[in-house]
Design a protein around this motif. Structure first.
Motif, short mmCIF file in Angstrom:
data_model
loop_
_atom_site.label_atom_id
_atom_site.label_comp_id
_atom_site.label_asym_id
_atom_site.label_seq_id
_atom_site.Cartn_x
_atom_site.Cartn_y
_atom_site.Cartn_z
N ALA A 1 0.86 -1.19 0.00
CA ALA A 1 0.00 0.00 0.00
C ALA A 1 0.89 1.23 0.00
CB ALA A 1 -0.90 -0.01 1.24
N TYR A 2 0.69 2.13 -0.96
CA TYR A 2 1.59 3.27 -1.14
C TYR A 2 0.99 4.53 -0.52
CZ TYR A 2 4.12 0.07 -4.08
OH TYR A 2 4.83 -1.02 -4.53
N ALA A 3 1.77 5.11 0.41
CA ALA A 3 1.28 6.21 1.23
C ALA A 3 1.17 7.52 0.45
CB ALA A 3 2.21 6.40 2.42
N LYS A 4 0.11 8.27 0.76
CA LYS A 4 -0.07 9.62 0.22
C LYS A 4 0.22 10.68 1.28
CE LYS A 4 -3.72 10.36 -2.32
NZ LYS A 4 -5.15 10.37 -2.73
N SER A 5 0.30 10.27 2.55
CA SER A 5 0.66 11.16 3.64
C SER A 5 1.64 10.44 4.56
CB SER A 5 -0.58 11.60 4.42
OG SER A 5 -1.18 10.49 5.06
N LEU A 6 2.35 11.18 5.41
CA LEU A 6 3.42 10.58 6.20
C LEU A 6 3.27 10.76 7.70
CD1 LEU A 6 6.49 11.65 4.01
CD2 LEU A 6 5.17 9.53 3.89
N GLU A 7 2.48 11.70 8.15
CA GLU A 7 2.36 11.99 9.58
C GLU A 7 1.54 10.90 10.26
OE1 GLU A 7 0.87 15.49 12.66
OE2 GLU A 7 1.01 15.90 10.51
N ILE A 8 2.12 10.32 11.32
CA ILE A 8 1.50 9.18 12.01
C ILE A 8 0.69 9.65 13.21
CG2 ILE A 8 1.93 7.02 13.24
CD1 ILE A 8 4.57 6.81 11.68
N THR A 9 -0.54 9.15 13.31
CA THR A 9 -1.38 9.36 14.48
C THR A 9 -1.89 7.98 14.91
OG1 THR A 9 -2.09 11.52 13.67
CG2 THR A 9 -3.38 10.54 15.45
N VAL A 10 -1.30 7.42 15.96
CA VAL A 10 -1.57 6.04 16.34
C VAL A 10 -2.87 5.92 17.14
CG1 VAL A 10 -0.72 4.07 17.69
CG2 VAL A 10 0.87 5.45 16.34
N ASP A 11 -3.71 4.97 16.76
CA ASP A 11 -4.88 4.60 17.55
C ASP A 11 -4.41 3.62 18.62
OD1 ASP A 11 -7.18 3.61 18.67
OD2 ASP A 11 -8.17 3.12 16.78
N LYS A 12 -4.34 4.08 19.86
CA LYS A 12 -3.78 3.27 20.95
C LYS A 12 -4.66 2.06 21.30
CE LYS A 12 0.02 5.57 21.80
NZ LYS A 12 1.36 4.94 21.72
N ASN A 13 -5.90 2.05 20.82
CA ASN A 13 -6.74 0.88 21.04
C ASN A 13 -6.34 -0.27 20.12
OD1 ASN A 13 -8.43 2.07 23.03
ND2 ASN A 13 -9.55 3.15 21.42
N GLU A 14 -5.67 0.06 19.02
CA GLU A 14 -5.28 -0.95 18.03
C GLU A 14 -3.79 -1.26 18.07
OE1 GLU A 14 -7.21 -2.66 16.08
OE2 GLU A 14 -9.11 -1.67 16.53
#
Length: 389
Positions: A294-307
């Motif tokens: 899967a090829y990214a279109k954005s780079l900033e990571i926001t982690v869902d801590k439930n997952e």
């Protein structure tokens, strides 16, 4: 280096028929008829051809044995614990239980010894298989790690065990008709089921839950996104994954799951390969892992801590270091020794493989990735060494 396998673990089942069932001289129905005849005629000998062999399972664990490998300090080799039908009937008879064809599922005909192979769940019957035979019920995940993934015989046995476990777990989960609630009965030698209600007679088929698993790639900076699941092996990083939802394509599931877990927007999605996965959680015991780039279109990571516990971008050099094969060989040797101990009755507590991996992996690598038995490994290694192909 990237490892090139003919197929993923749990795929490549050598018992798969080469002909359509309508042209197969030993179809499931014919096999069941022959099995019932053999069960009813107690005078028949196991020396008759074809022979019938049974692979018992207890609480989802197949019966296995272990033998010491040849010279060179090779780890022990595990084998499936096939029992001749006549021997199995004697063992089962000691528990007061009766053997019938309806309690077994047909696995196929072994070209190796012309044996007709069956699986059965003995969780409620509990015959004894130990003694001099040195047999034990072993978690399929433990056998998976203990398997030499370059040995076609071993990977074939793993695929047979995975197929058998998936069928037996499906039988346990489909004891009642989802349409009318009546009991279901097996047909076609356990390959299908049908409702026992004459006014319903709904046919029920085994189904796999599709799971998308994706390696998210930043083309411009030559990086990949790896995530760490809560409570997983220390420093074990892997691909993102998730289930598809009703009315959703696989590609849409890849984009949605990546966005929900990490906040990364994905554009192009490219299929890589798929893998049956019969070692999932008990609530979802039979899955089909469908792998993608899967090829990214954005780079900033926001982690869902439930997952996820965390997610990070890693360079090609970082990933290549993590793929050092010595770590996985150590894990394989540890699991193989554990199987040998369990089959000898030395260790039956089924300690967590995560603990074994931590202790035996040795070097303090910055990250680890799943071993070659997992499709995630091959997604990652395919990308890591793509510039050398």
């Amino acid at each position: 280096m990237s490892m090139s396998l003919q197929f993923h673990a749990f795929a490549g089942n050598p018992l798969r028929p080469k002909l359509p069932i309508s042209h197969d001289p030993f179809s499931p129905s014919a096999a069941l008829e022959a099995l019932n005849a053999r069960i009813l005629d107690t005078t028949l000998s196991s020396s008759l051809s074809p022979s019938f062999k049974v692979l018992p399972f207890r609480n989802g664990k197949p019966l296995a044995s272990s033998s010491t490998a040849g010279s060179g300090g090779s780890p022990p080799i595990w084998h499936l614990g096939w029992i001749e039908l006549e021997d199995f009937r004697g063992m089962l008879g000691n528990t007061g239980a009766q053997l019938s064809g309806e309690s077994m599922v047909y696995l196929g005909l072994s070209a190796e010894d012309d044996a007709v192979l069956w699986a059965i769940d003995v969780s409620a019957k509990a015959p004894e298989f130990g003694g001099e035979l040195e047999l034990g019920f072993v978690e399929l995940r433990t056998l998976m790690v203990a398997t030499d993934w370059e040995d076609l015989k071993a990977t074939g046995d793993l695929a047979i065990a995975g197929h058998a476990k998936a069928l037996l777990e499906w039988h346990n989960a489909s004891r009642f008709c989802g349409h009318c609630g009546e009991k279901t009965v097996p047909v076609e030698a356990g390959r299908r089921k049908k409702c026992s209600n004459d006014s319903c007679k709904k046919r029920i088929y085994p189904r796999l839950d599709p799971v998308v698993i994706m390696l998210v790639i930043d083309r411009e900076n030559d990086l990949v996104l790896l995530g760490k699941r809560p409570k997983h092996v220390y420093q074990l990083w892997s691909c993102l994954s998730g289930f598809t939802e009703p009315g959703e394509s696989l590609e849409e599931a890849v984009r949605r799951e990546t966005w929900e877990e990490t906040g990364i927007e994905v554009g192009e999605v490219v299929y890589h390969s798929s893998q049956p996965w019969p070692v999932g959680p008990s609530s979802i015991p039979y899955q089909l892992m469908v792998g993608f780039f899967a090829y990214a279109k954005s780079l900033e990571i926001t982690v869902d801590k439930n997952e996820l516990e965390d997610a990070k971008w890693y360079s090609r050099e970082d990933v290549r270091k993590a793929l050092a094969s010595a770590k996985y060989k150590k894990a394989q040797r540890t699991a193989a020794a554990k199987v040998e101990q369990m089959c000898k009755g030395v260790d039956n507590n089924n300690r967590s493989l995560a603990t074994d991996f931590n202790v035996e992996s040795g070097e303090d690598a910055p990250i680890y990735v799943p071993g070659p038995y997992a499709i995630a490994h091959h997604l990652i290694s395919s990308w890591a060494f793509s510039d050398q192909m």
